[in-house]
Every structure is written in C-alpha cells, then in structure tokens.
Design a protein around this motif. Structure first.
Motif, PDB file in Angstrom:
ATOM      1  N   ILE A   1      -9.557  -1.700  12.955  1.00 33.89           N
ATOM      2  CA  ILE A   1     -10.922  -2.208  13.052  1.00 33.89           C
ATOM      3  C   ILE A   1     -11.322  -2.760  11.687  1.00 33.89           C
ATOM      4  O   ILE A   1     -11.053  -2.166  10.645  1.00 33.89           O
ATOM      5  CB  ILE A   1     -11.943  -1.150  13.536  1.00 33.89           C
ATOM      6  CG1 ILE A   1     -11.882   0.113  12.696  1.00 33.89           C
ATOM      7  CG2 ILE A   1     -11.745  -0.830  14.993  1.00 33.89           C
ATOM      8  CD1 ILE A   1     -13.020   1.049  13.000  1.00 33.89           C
ATOM      9  N   VAL A   2     -11.925  -3.938  11.728  1.00 37.01           N
ATOM     10  CA  VAL A   2     -12.225  -4.679  10.506  1.00 37.01           C
ATOM     11  C   VAL A   2     -13.730  -4.874  10.381  1.00 37.01           C
ATOM     12  O   VAL A   2     -14.396  -5.283  11.334  1.00 37.01           O
ATOM     13  CB  VAL A   2     -11.521  -6.052  10.518  1.00 37.01           C
ATOM     14  CG1 VAL A   2     -11.901  -6.870   9.289  1.00 37.01           C
ATOM     15  CG2 VAL A   2     -10.014  -5.869  10.599  1.00 37.01           C
ATOM     16  N   HIS A   3     -14.231  -4.555   9.209  1.00 41.24           N
ATOM     17  CA  HIS A   3     -15.663  -4.726   8.945  1.00 41.24           C
ATOM     18  C   HIS A   3     -15.824  -5.515   7.650  1.00 41.24           C
ATOM     19  O   HIS A   3     -15.208  -5.158   6.650  1.00 41.24           O
ATOM     20  CB  HIS A   3     -16.332  -3.350   8.845  1.00 41.24           C
ATOM     21  CG  HIS A   3     -17.759  -3.394   8.402  1.00 41.24           C
ATOM     22  ND1 HIS A   3     -18.756  -3.947   9.166  1.00 41.24           N
ATOM     23  CD2 HIS A   3     -18.346  -2.980   7.260  1.00 41.24           C
ATOM     24  CE1 HIS A   3     -19.905  -3.847   8.520  1.00 41.24           C
ATOM     25  NE2 HIS A   3     -19.685  -3.270   7.357  1.00 41.24           N
TER      26      HIS A   3
ATOM     27  N   GLU B   1      -6.366  -2.823   1.593  1.00 39.44           N
ATOM     28  CA  GLU B   1      -6.252  -1.849   0.508  1.00 39.44           C
ATOM     29  C   GLU B   1      -6.635  -0.428   0.974  1.00 39.44           C
ATOM     30  O   GLU B   1      -6.145   0.548   0.430  1.00 39.44           O
ATOM     31  CB  GLU B   1      -7.173  -2.320  -0.619  1.00 39.44           C
ATOM     32  CG  GLU B   1      -6.838  -1.937  -2.021  1.00 39.44           C
ATOM     33  CD  GLU B   1      -5.450  -2.315  -2.529  1.00 39.44           C
ATOM     34  OE1 GLU B   1      -4.806  -1.393  -3.013  1.00 39.44           O
ATOM     35  OE2 GLU B   1      -5.043  -3.497  -2.473  1.00 39.44           O
ATOM     36  N   TYR B   2      -7.507  -0.328   1.974  1.00 34.94           N
ATOM     37  CA  TYR B   2      -7.927   1.000   2.441  1.00 34.94           C
ATOM     38  C   TYR B   2      -7.024   1.562   3.540  1.00 34.94           C
ATOM     39  O   TYR B   2      -7.234   2.683   4.006  1.00 34.94           O
ATOM     40  CB  TYR B   2      -9.383   0.958   2.912  1.00 34.94           C
ATOM     41  CG  TYR B   2     -10.353   0.684   1.779  1.00 34.94           C
ATOM     42  CD1 TYR B   2     -10.210   1.329   0.551  1.00 34.94           C
ATOM     43  CD2 TYR B   2     -11.394  -0.231   1.910  1.00 34.94           C
ATOM     44  CE1 TYR B   2     -11.068   1.077  -0.504  1.00 34.94           C
ATOM     45  CE2 TYR B   2     -12.275  -0.483   0.868  1.00 34.94           C
ATOM     46  CZ  TYR B   2     -12.103   0.173  -0.337  1.00 34.94           C
ATOM     47  OH  TYR B   2     -12.956  -0.072  -1.382  1.00 34.94           O
ATOM     48  N   LEU B   3      -6.069   0.749   4.008  1.00 35.35           N
ATOM     49  CA  LEU B   3      -5.042   1.241   4.936  1.00 35.35           C
ATOM     50  C   LEU B   3      -3.698   0.770   4.400  1.00 35.35           C
ATOM     51  O   LEU B   3      -3.014  -0.040   5.028  1.00 35.35           O
ATOM     52  CB  LEU B   3      -5.275   0.691   6.352  1.00 35.35           C
ATOM     53  CG  LEU B   3      -6.455   1.205   7.154  1.00 35.35           C
ATOM     54  CD1 LEU B   3      -6.534   0.498   8.501  1.00 35.35           C
ATOM     55  CD2 LEU B   3      -6.387   2.714   7.359  1.00 35.35           C
TER      56      LEU B   3
ATOM     57  N   GLY C   1     -14.452  -8.009   6.464  1.00 36.18           N
ATOM     58  CA  GLY C   1     -13.219  -8.396   5.790  1.00 36.18           C
ATOM     59  C   GLY C   1     -12.371  -7.246   5.292  1.00 36.18           C
ATOM     60  O   GLY C   1     -11.443  -7.460   4.515  1.00 36.18           O
ATOM     61  N   PHE C   2     -12.647  -6.030   5.739  1.00 41.62           N
ATOM     62  CA  PHE C   2     -11.856  -4.875   5.315  1.00 41.62           C
ATOM     63  C   PHE C   2     -11.395  -4.078   6.531  1.00 41.62           C
ATOM     64  O   PHE C   2     -12.219  -3.717   7.385  1.00 41.62           O
ATOM     65  CB  PHE C   2     -12.684  -3.955   4.397  1.00 41.62           C
ATOM     66  CG  PHE C   2     -12.831  -4.490   3.009  1.00 41.62           C
ATOM     67  CD1 PHE C   2     -13.665  -5.568   2.750  1.00 41.62           C
ATOM     68  CD2 PHE C   2     -12.127  -3.929   1.951  1.00 41.62           C
ATOM     69  CE1 PHE C   2     -13.800  -6.077   1.467  1.00 41.62           C
ATOM     70  CE2 PHE C   2     -12.249  -4.420   0.664  1.00 41.62           C
ATOM     71  CZ  PHE C   2     -13.091  -5.507   0.417  1.00 41.62           C
ATOM     72  N   ALA C   3     -10.097  -3.793   6.582  1.00 40.49           N
ATOM     73  CA  ALA C   3      -9.587  -2.916   7.638  1.00 40.49           C
ATOM     74  C   ALA C   3      -9.946  -1.486   7.279  1.00 40.49           C
ATOM     75  O   ALA C   3      -9.667  -1.021   6.173  1.00 40.49           O
ATOM     76  CB  ALA C   3      -8.069  -3.077   7.760  1.00 40.49           C
ATOM     77  N   LEU C   4     -10.600  -0.783   8.222  1.00 38.23           N
ATOM     78  CA  LEU C   4     -11.113   0.557   7.910  1.00 38.23           C
ATOM     79  C   LEU C   4     -10.369   1.690   8.605  1.00 38.23           C
ATOM     80  O   LEU C   4     -10.303   2.797   8.092  1.00 38.23           O
ATOM     81  CB  LEU C   4     -12.603   0.648   8.262  1.00 38.23           C
ATOM     82  CG  LEU C   4     -13.555  -0.198   7.423  1.00 38.23           C
ATOM     83  CD1 LEU C   4     -14.995  -0.003   7.890  1.00 38.23           C
ATOM     84  CD2 LEU C   4     -13.430   0.133   5.938  1.00 38.23           C
ATOM     85  N   GLN C   5      -9.867   1.446   9.811  1.00 36.64           N
ATOM     86  CA  GLN C   5      -9.108   2.480  10.528  1.00 36.64           C
ATOM     87  C   GLN C   5      -8.141   1.812  11.494  1.00 36.64           C
ATOM     88  O   GLN C   5      -8.341   0.676  11.891  1.00 36.64           O
ATOM     89  CB  GLN C   5     -10.038   3.401  11.337  1.00 36.64           C
ATOM     90  CG  GLN C   5     -10.692   4.545  10.580  1.00 36.64           C
ATOM     91  CD  GLN C   5      -9.733   5.603  10.066  1.00 36.64           C
ATOM     92  OE1 GLN C   5      -8.521   5.565  10.336  1.00 36.64           O
ATOM     93  NE2 GLN C   5     -10.257   6.546   9.308  1.00 36.64           N
ATOM     94  N   ARG C   6      -7.116   2.577  11.863  1.00 36.93           N
ATOM     95  CA  ARG C   6      -6.217   2.117  12.923  1.00 36.93           C
ATOM     96  C   ARG C   6      -6.868   2.358  14.278  1.00 36.93           C
ATOM     97  O   ARG C   6      -7.729   3.220  14.409  1.00 36.93           O
ATOM     98  CB  ARG C   6      -4.932   2.921  12.894  1.00 36.93           C
ATOM     99  CG  ARG C   6      -4.062   2.635  11.740  1.00 36.93           C
ATOM    100  CD  ARG C   6      -2.788   3.463  11.894  1.00 36.93           C
ATOM    101  NE  ARG C   6      -1.799   2.997  10.945  1.00 36.93           N
ATOM    102  CZ  ARG C   6      -1.833   3.317   9.665  1.00 36.93           C
ATOM    103  NH1 ARG C   6      -2.787   4.080   9.179  1.00 36.93           N
ATOM    104  NH2 ARG C   6      -0.911   2.855   8.843  1.00 36.93           N
TER     105      ARG C   6
ATOM    106  N   CYS D   1      -8.769  -7.490   3.850  1.00 41.62           N
ATOM    107  CA  CYS D   1      -8.236  -6.639   2.792  1.00 41.62           C
ATOM    108  C   CYS D   1      -7.669  -5.373   3.438  1.00 41.62           C
ATOM    109  O   CYS D   1      -8.343  -4.726   4.243  1.00 41.62           O
ATOM    110  CB  CYS D   1      -9.361  -6.290   1.816  1.00 41.62           C
ATOM    111  SG  CYS D   1      -8.836  -5.148   0.519  1.00 41.62           S
TER     112      CYS D   1
END
Ligand code: SF4
Lengths: 96, 384
Positions: A47-49, A35-37, A51-56, A33
């Motif tokens: 970086i993915v945690h 949605e947060y980036l 199933g979610f990308a959290l930061q570049r 997902c």
C-alpha cells in the motif's frame, strides 16, 4: 489525502537513493519510495501513500481494493490533476 | 437496496449487517476517527443501513480540516513571497485562510505547486538552487514518514533551500481529548487503519483501558468499516473494552519499524492547536533540534498574522462529533464546496463535504434512495 492505494511492485532500482521502485496501480504506473519496506520484492503488493510504500498486502485483497477504488473514481482523485479539480470546485462544476 | 449492490461483495455486506442487527440490544455511539472512513460511510450510506441503535459520530481525523488557521495564513503568506516555490498536497488548495486560499495566491502570481509526494518537492529544490522551496507538511501518522524522509534527504544532501512548514497531528492524544471532554458521548472507536500501518497498535491498549472503550482498527472500504462496527458492537454488548485489529491485511502490531525509526529521528512530540478544537497536549510533531534549520516557521519571519474564522462556521463542533454537518445553518446555503466557510467543506476527508456531495446526489430523483425521511431530505437538499 490519507488514502493509501494498493499496487504491485513491478521493478526496483537498487541504486536509487532513497530506494525506489515502480508501482502498478491497476494500470497507472508511478514511482514510490521503498525505503520503509527495504526487503520488498518485485511482484509483491504494497500500500502506497504520498509516494511511499508503507506495508505489504496480499494480492487478492489488493486487487479487490483497486477495483473498488477505480469504480469510485478514487484513483482519479489521487493521481489526477489537483489544479483542475480545484478549478472545477471553484466554478461549481464538481461532479462526482 | 442501492447501497449494498455497490459493495464489492454484497452478500458479505448483507451478512455483516444482519449480524450487527442481531447482536445489538442497546443504543451505542461509535466514533470513526478518520475522515476517509467518514466519506466511505456517507458515500455508501452505511449509517443508514445500521440499526437505529448504532450511531456513528464523525471524528476529527481530517488533517486538512484541523490544520490551524494561523498555519494556513502563514502558508499563504510564504507562498505569496517572491523567490519562493510553495509545494503542497492538492487537498490544501481550497482550504480557506482568513481572507484567501492557495488557489487564489497562485492566481495572484504566487508560485504554488501541487506535488504528489514530498520527494517531488525535494526534487524541485534540487533543480532550483536559487529559489526557496517550502513544503506544507501536514498530515497524521500515515503521512509523517514521507515528510520525514524528505527533510532527512535534504539535510543529507545539504539542500539548504528546502524547508517544511510542519503541522503534523497524532491520533491517540485526540482520542484522549475526546474521551475527557465533559460532553463526550463516544462509547467505542474505529481507529484509522493506515495510521496503524505505520504506528502499529501499541499506543491504544492504555486508552482502551483507561476510558473503558473498545478500539477497533479498521480499514476504509465499506466492508472493512462494517466489520469494524460489528466487532466494536460485539465488545460493547459484552461489556468488553479491548483493542482489536479488524484490518490485519495492512496493519501489523509493531507497525512499520523503519518508518518509526525515521519519525523518531526527525520529529519530536509537541502540543498542537487543532483548527476548531483548540490545543491538545502532545498531539503533534515538530522538527527535532537537529532539523530545526529546515523549519519554514523559523526560516521565514511570518509574524503579525491576525486570523479570523467566519462566525457562522461550526466546523469545530462537527470535528468533535458534537453536531452533524446538517445541523449547521450555513450548510448548503452560504457554505458549499464552491464557497466553503470551513475546511471541513473542502477536504476530500471533511465531514461537511461528505454530507454535501453524497447526500445531495442520493436525493436526486433518479436514485433509488436510501431510507431518509422526507423532512431530513429537505434539510439536506442544498441549493447550488
Ligand atoms: S457546513 Fe460550512 S460553515 Fe457549517 S460547519 Fe461545515 S464548513 Fe463550517
């Protein structure tokens, strides 16, 4: 489970809701997902945690991390079959 | 030196270590909050490469380990019900409840599914409209945005057969609790990098100031940890207590604004019990009023749960950094990853599991071992 794994965005499905992309984790492809980036682009590393990308992340450090994770078996731990891992643990044949 | 060779940049590791050895003049005790960092430290023998004067105290940052026993028992009870699909991250399967675990519940016919992402659980709810799909929403600030998105989507799509069993915990109140405990020995913190990827660093200066402790945001890889330790020791030696970011490649000061907005919408801060530690004020999140209907605790009546921890398990003391796992009598004898008495022996972030997995391996005859004194080796050599 707190591991966040670096990967490269290889495609983005702009019609998906929530916004979704395909991420390449050193050869293993998985959806995440985005949605947060929301302004991330194809070719960037994130970086993915769970199933979610959290930061570049910059490419060099992403690659170095991935190599290390691979070597330590952390990718297998993260993406492998949890039932198998639990069964191995239960039967005492857990080898790391 | 076995360990250094395994680092992705042995030269840099050696330089960082040399510098830590050079600057330290007095004994210091640092706590790494995050269980992922604990595993990295033990796996790579970082604690043994450091000067004797620098002690690493392992903190409570393992979400699997601190999920309270009554919540685990609730999960087990809900998972065993007919008509329920119970979804969880893989780490929870073998976490001991009072008399069983999710792995066992599945064996007994419960529909327990392991998902990689909470959105996979949402998908199951969409595909199984006649079943109740419950997702076990545990984790620190790193995981909370993912779980928040799942329930946000469920509400938007009107998926009334989806709910969360929530047990979220937050790092800063735990640091506060550790620092105010009378037996506290911690003089500096390595803060968890990925928590700060989401939250940023704004919550930490107040803590650093109030308790006069350096707080260094640190990554998970061995070199990141060494760099975090170097900066923390540097501050301590100079009598400083600032927040420093040793993990700038993944942590921005403001965190992830989109994720923070979602957290704000879906969750509200509440007091929470930490397994083995007790109640910590304002240390958790629960679903906010608008999302209360998606709270599995409300949806499923799971009253009358009576919990019981094995008396010999000292996980609470391990999680607070009061003892090392090897000081627990059950360690490696009656308690192993195969027959865990406490969650800290199960989780891939639990300190007991880290000591068991890596110290045992490193004591195998083939390994060019780390500098562990013989007496300690024996004590760490578990049976099984
Ligand atoms: S070794 Fe086992 S019994 Fe002892 S504290 Fe750790 S989990 Fe509990």
């Amino acid at each position: 489970m707190c591991l966040a794994v670096p990967g490269k965005v290889v495609s983005i499905d702009h019609r998906a809701d929530p916004l979704t992309g395909m991420i390449d984790f050193g050869g293993v492809h998985k959806q995440a997902c985005l949605e947060y980036l929301p302004d991330v682009r194809v070719g960037e590393y994130v970086i993915v945690h769970v199933g979610f990308a959290l930061q570049r992340l910059d490419e060099a450090s992403a690659r170095a991390s991935l190599e290390l994770f691979e070597q330590l078996g952390l990718l297998e731990e993260e993406f492998g079959d949890a039932w198998e891992q639990a069964a191995r643990q239960e039967s005492g044949s857990e080898a790391r | 030196m076995k360990y250094i060779d395994e680092f992705n940049d042995p030269d840099l590791a050696r330089r960082l270590l040399d510098e830590i050895h050079a600057i330290v003049t007095r004994p210091w005790a640092l706590m790494e909050v995050c269980g992922g960092q604990t595993h990295s430290i033990i796996r790579h023998g970082i604690d043994q490469l450091l000067p004797d004067k620098v002690e690493l105290i392992h903190g409570p940052g393992c979400p699997v380990c601190v999920t309270p026993l009554d919540v685990i028992d609730q999960a087990l009870e809900i998972a065993a019900r007919p008509g329920v699909i119970f979804c969880s991250f893989g780490d929870m399967l073998r976490v001991p409840g009072t008399d069983r675990d999710l792995f066992r519940v599945k064996g007994e016919g419960g529909d327990v599914r392991v998902v990689y992402s909470p959105l996979d659980a949402l998908d199951l709810a969409r595909k199984n409209p006649d079943r109740q799909v419950v997702f076990f929403a545990i984790g620190f600030e790193t995981t909370a945005p993912a779980n928040a998105m799942a329930v946000h989507q469920a509400r938007r799509l009107g998926l009334d057969n989806f709910s969360l069993l929530v047990s979220h915990v937050r790092v800063p109140p735990a640091i506060e609790a550790i620092m105010t405990a009378p037996e506290c020995r911690v003089q500096g913190f390595l803060a968890a990098g990925h928590v700060c990827s989401v939250m940023g660093t704004a919550e930490y200066p107040e803590l650093a100031d109030k308790h006069r402790v350096p707080i260094v945001v640190t990554g998970f890889e061995p070199l990141d940890i060494l760099e975090g330790i170097r900066l923390a020791v540097h501050q301590l030696e100079r009598g400083e207590h600032r927040v420093e970011n040793a993990y700038p490649r993944a942590v921005r000061e403001q965190g992830n604004p989109a994720a923070l907005r979602m957290l704000e919408e879906v969750f509200e801060v509440n007091d929470r019990n930490w397994r083995g530690i007790g109640r910590i004020p304002a240390s958790g999140w629960r679903l906010s009023d608008a999302y209360r209907a998606y709270d599995a605790e409300h949806r499923f009546d799971v009253a009358g749960i009576r919990t019981e921890e094995p008396a010999e398990c000292r996980a609470g003391e391990v999680l607070q950094g009061l003892i090392k796992p090897t000081e627990c009598e059950a360690f490696g004898t009656s308690c192993t990853p195969r027959t865990p008495l406490g969650a800290t022996m199960v989780s891939s972030e639990g300190a007991c599991a880290a000591y068991y997995l890596y110290r045992r391996m490193n004591n195998a005859p083939a390994a060019q071992g780390p500098r562990v004194p013989q007496s300690q080796q024996e004590e760490m050599n578990p049976v099984g």
